[in-house]
Scaffold this motif. Structure first.
Motif, PDB file in Angstrom:
ATOM      1  N   ARG A 105       0.650  -1.060  -0.160  1.00  0.00           N
ATOM      2  CA  ARG A 105      -0.198  -0.089  -0.103  1.00  0.00           C
ATOM      3  C   ARG A 105       0.784   1.463   0.005  1.00  0.00           C
ATOM      4  N   GLU A 106       1.865   1.255   0.442  1.00  0.00           N
ATOM      5  CA  GLU A 106       2.935   2.130   0.401  1.00  0.00           C
ATOM      6  C   GLU A 106       3.449   2.482  -0.889  1.00  0.00           C
ATOM      7  N   VAL A 107       3.619   1.285  -1.606  1.00  0.00           N
ATOM      8  CA  VAL A 107       4.016   1.253  -3.096  1.00  0.00           C
ATOM      9  C   VAL A 107       3.229   2.038  -3.918  1.00  0.00           C
ATOM     10  N   VAL A 108       1.681   1.694  -3.658  1.00  0.00           N
ATOM     11  CA  VAL A 108       0.507   2.353  -4.356  1.00  0.00           C
ATOM     12  C   VAL A 108       0.686   3.773  -4.056  1.00  0.00           C
ATOM     13  N   GLN A 109       0.934   4.287  -2.815  1.00  0.00           N
ATOM     14  CA  GLN A 109       0.835   5.795  -2.618  1.00  0.00           C
ATOM     15  C   GLN A 109       1.837   6.304  -3.235  1.00  0.00           C
ATOM     16  N   ARG A 110       3.285   5.701  -3.555  1.00  0.00           N
ATOM     17  CA  ARG A 110       3.996   6.370  -4.420  1.00  0.00           C
ATOM     18  C   ARG A 110       3.868   6.125  -5.811  1.00  0.00           C
ATOM     19  N   MET A 111       3.233   5.342  -6.305  1.00  0.00           N
ATOM     20  CA  MET A 111       2.711   4.979  -7.510  1.00  0.00           C
ATOM     21  C   MET A 111       1.834   6.040  -8.083  1.00  0.00           C
ATOM     22  N   ASN A 112       0.944   6.780  -7.101  1.00  0.00           N
ATOM     23  CA  ASN A 112       0.047   7.779  -7.627  1.00  0.00           C
ATOM     24  C   ASN A 112       0.308   8.984  -6.921  1.00  0.00           C
ATOM     25  N   ARG A 113       1.480   9.287  -6.551  1.00  0.00           N
ATOM     26  CA  ARG A 113       1.941  10.562  -6.125  1.00  0.00           C
ATOM     27  C   ARG A 113       1.851  11.514  -7.256  1.00  0.00           C
ATOM     28  N   ASN A 114       2.207  11.039  -8.358  1.00  0.00           N
ATOM     29  CA  ASN A 114       2.437  11.914  -9.579  1.00  0.00           C
ATOM     30  C   ASN A 114       1.372  11.542 -10.531  1.00  0.00           C
ATOM     31  N   ARG A 115       0.328  11.080 -10.156  1.00  0.00           N
ATOM     32  CA  ARG A 115      -0.887  10.546 -10.928  1.00  0.00           C
ATOM     33  C   ARG A 115      -1.262  11.396 -12.137  1.00  0.00           C
ATOM     34  N   GLY A 116      -1.210  12.855 -11.709  1.00  0.00           N
ATOM     35  CA  GLY A 116      -1.284  13.721 -12.833  1.00  0.00           C
ATOM     36  C   GLY A 116      -0.893  13.334 -14.165  1.00  0.00           C
ATOM     37  N   TYR A 117       0.691  12.993 -13.885  1.00  0.00           N
ATOM     38  CA  TYR A 117       1.373  12.810 -15.276  1.00  0.00           C
ATOM     39  C   TYR A 117       0.921  11.883 -16.103  1.00  0.00           C
ATOM     40  N   TYR A 118      -0.358  10.890 -15.793  1.00  0.00           N
ATOM     41  CA  TYR A 118      -0.743   9.917 -16.725  1.00  0.00           C
ATOM     42  C   TYR A 118      -2.133  10.048 -16.864  1.00  0.00           C
ATOM     43  N   THR A 119      -2.726  10.743 -15.865  1.00  0.00           N
ATOM     44  CA  THR A 119      -4.268  10.522 -16.338  1.00  0.00           C
ATOM     45  C   THR A 119      -4.934  11.490 -17.425  1.00  0.00           C
ATOM     46  N   GLN A 120      -3.797  12.222 -17.928  1.00  0.00           N
ATOM     47  CA  GLN A 120      -4.168  13.377 -19.008  1.00  0.00           C
ATOM     48  C   GLN A 120      -3.625  12.743 -20.129  1.00  0.00           C
ATOM     49  N   LEU A 121      -3.179  11.367 -20.230  1.00  0.00           N
ATOM     50  CA  LEU A 121      -3.056  10.773 -21.324  1.00  0.00           C
ATOM     51  C   LEU A 121      -3.514   9.496 -21.250  1.00  0.00           C
ATOM     52  N   VAL A 122      -3.939   8.814 -22.738  1.00  0.00           N
ATOM     53  CA  VAL A 122      -4.484   7.679 -22.856  1.00  0.00           C
ATOM     54  C   VAL A 122      -3.374   6.745 -23.373  1.00  0.00           C
ATOM     55  N   GLY A 123      -2.682   5.854 -22.515  1.00  0.00           N
ATOM     56  CA  GLY A 123      -1.660   5.231 -22.673  1.00  0.00           C
ATOM     57  C   GLY A 123      -1.486   3.879 -21.883  1.00  0.00           C
ATOM     58  N   PRO A 124      -0.672   3.151 -22.208  1.00  0.00           N
ATOM     59  CA  PRO A 124      -0.251   1.976 -21.283  1.00  0.00           C
ATOM     60  C   PRO A 124       0.108   2.396 -19.823  1.00  0.00           C
ATOM     61  N   ALA A 125       0.748   3.365 -19.838  1.00  0.00           N
ATOM     62  CA  ALA A 125       1.375   3.617 -18.490  1.00  0.00           C
ATOM     63  C   ALA A 125       0.240   4.176 -17.755  1.00  0.00           C
ATOM     64  N   ASN A 126      -0.781   4.929 -17.969  1.00  0.00           N
ATOM     65  CA  ASN A 126      -1.884   5.151 -17.184  1.00  0.00           C
ATOM     66  C   ASN A 126      -2.773   4.054 -16.784  1.00  0.00           C
ATOM     67  N   SER A 127      -3.017   3.150 -17.743  1.00  0.00           N
ATOM     68  CA  SER A 127      -3.920   1.932 -17.376  1.00  0.00           C
ATOM     69  C   SER A 127      -3.013   0.879 -16.690  1.00  0.00           C
ATOM     70  N   GLY A 128      -1.580   0.826 -16.982  1.00  0.00           N
ATOM     71  CA  GLY A 128      -1.042  -0.220 -16.129  1.00  0.00           C
ATOM     72  C   GLY A 128      -0.877   0.086 -14.773  1.00  0.00           C
ATOM     73  N   LEU A 129      -0.638   1.304 -14.223  1.00  0.00           N
ATOM     74  CA  LEU A 129      -0.735   1.691 -12.896  1.00  0.00           C
ATOM     75  C   LEU A 129      -2.053   1.585 -12.247  1.00  0.00           C
ATOM     76  N   LEU A 130      -2.927   1.869 -13.153  1.00  0.00           N
ATOM     77  CA  LEU A 130      -4.303   1.610 -12.543  1.00  0.00           C
ATOM     78  C   LEU A 130      -4.762   0.160 -12.164  1.00  0.00           C
ATOM     79  N   PHE A 131      -4.164  -0.623 -12.985  1.00  0.00           N
ATOM     80  CA  PHE A 131      -4.266  -2.089 -12.972  1.00  0.00           C
ATOM     81  C   PHE A 131      -3.689  -2.515 -11.474  1.00  0.00           C
ATOM     82  N   MET A 132      -2.279  -2.000 -11.577  1.00  0.00           N
ATOM     83  CA  MET A 132      -1.727  -2.592 -10.398  1.00  0.00           C
ATOM     84  C   MET A 132      -2.241  -2.004  -8.842  1.00  0.00           C
ATOM     85  N   THR A 133      -2.943  -0.745  -9.182  1.00  0.00           N
ATOM     86  CA  THR A 133      -3.513  -0.168  -8.080  1.00  0.00           C
ATOM     87  C   THR A 133      -4.502  -1.072  -7.386  1.00  0.00           C
ATOM     88  N   LYS A 134      -5.493  -1.280  -8.676  1.00  0.00           N
ATOM     89  CA  LYS A 134      -6.635  -2.344  -8.097  1.00  0.00           C
ATOM     90  C   LYS A 134      -6.178  -3.647  -7.760  1.00  0.00           C
TER      91      LYS A 134
END
Length: 295
Positions: A255-284
């Motif tokens: 869960r600490e990794v998830v917090q770090r994973m989503n610290r800069n979530r804005g980098y990826y949510t503005q883009l439609v690509g594997p990085a955004n969906s991949g981090l979301l998959f890991m979080t879920k």
């Protein structure tokens, strides 16, 4: 990130070859003067993914070790349940691995591997106690590498006609694949896009993902990537076989990794690509299998 900061980062923290490998997680322009160029990709985004990757490797590797440990306990319990002779089962397994060279000399790769452990301060004492290779199962498990343990697991699964153990055998191969990647410090999430894996994810893993609320479309896409098959299988097996105390400890760190994973979530949510969906998959996956007990 400024050019000067990027140069400083590369001098002190990482190399350009590894960092640039994360660029495939981002979309490209299609058509126009920028055709083929990455869309709004900043060097800071690549650095962010490299750091997340490091944290993931640091947590996933010990989880693969946990799985090996608890599966060894499960195997010994299965032997006891079947009133197994702990010496005979090892003799039979080793005999199944005997072969003869063309010159007539007998060989056994597993015994050869074990003998190489004579130079190790961790295993030489055990190996010296069994110069003829007559091992009890509980000591044999301490001197064989993970890959040979998986072979021994399959041998016992067939010996006991245990379908569940056979299912776990295939999943253990995925755990081993992830363990090797983490142990060799390979980049884990520098390619999170859809692909063509060598084999499908185990049905139990796919069903487990569905049970924690991950939709069919995401499952289909992410489980077409062999990296995600290995990560998902490891998380699935770990939460299934590890003790409650170990799960609680690993869950806290994940869960600490998830917090770090989503610290800069804005980098990826503005883009439609594997990085955004991949981090979301890991979080879920982590939120679903290792939820915060106080949340």
């Amino acid at each position: 990130m400024s050019e000067a900061d990027a140069e400083a980062y590369l001098r002190e923290n990482n190399n350009y070859f590894r960092i640039r490998s994360y660029r495939v997680g981002f979309p490209k322009h299609i058509g126009g003067v920028n055709d083929g160029k990455y869309t709004n990709l900043d060097f800071a985004m690549l650095v962010d993914l490299a750091i997340i990757d490091m944290h993931l490797r640091n947590e996933l590797l010990p989880m693969t070790l946990d799985i090996e440990h608890f599966c060894k306990i499960r195997l010994l319990n299965a032997m006891e349940a079947h009133h197994e002779d702990g010496y005979q089962v090892v003799r039979d397994f080793l005999a199944s691995k005997d072969y003869v060279y063309q010159n007539g000399s007998p060989q056994n790769h597993i015994l050869d591997e074990i003998k190489r452990g004579l130079t190790s301060p961790y295993t030489h004492g055990l190996i010296q106690r069994h110069p003829t290779g007559d091992w009890p199962a509980w000591e044999f498990l301490e001197v064989i590498p993970f890959g040979r343990f998986i072979e021994f697991w399959r041998f016992c699964a067939d010996r006991y006609s245990d379908r569940a153990m056979r299912e776990d055998y295939y999943m253990l191969h995925d755990v081993k694949g992830l363990r090797n990647g983490c142990a060799h410090n390979n980049c884990i999430i520098n390619d999170m896009g859809a692909g063509t894996p060598r084999h499908r994810a185990n049905n139990h893993v796919a069903q487990g993902l569905g049970a924690i609320g991950i939709g069919q479309a995401m499952r289909r896409t992410k489980l077409s990537n062999e990296r995600f098959i290995q990560i998902a299988t490891t998380l699935y097996m770990h939460q299934r076989v590890a003790s409650s105390g170990v799960k609680a400890k690993r869950g806290k760190r994940l869960r600490e990794v998830v917090q770090r994973m989503n610290r800069n979530r804005g980098y990826y949510t503005q883009l439609v690509g594997p990085a955004n969906s991949g981090l979301l998959f890991m979080t879920k996956m982590i939120d679903g299998w290792y939820p915060d007990p106080v949340a």
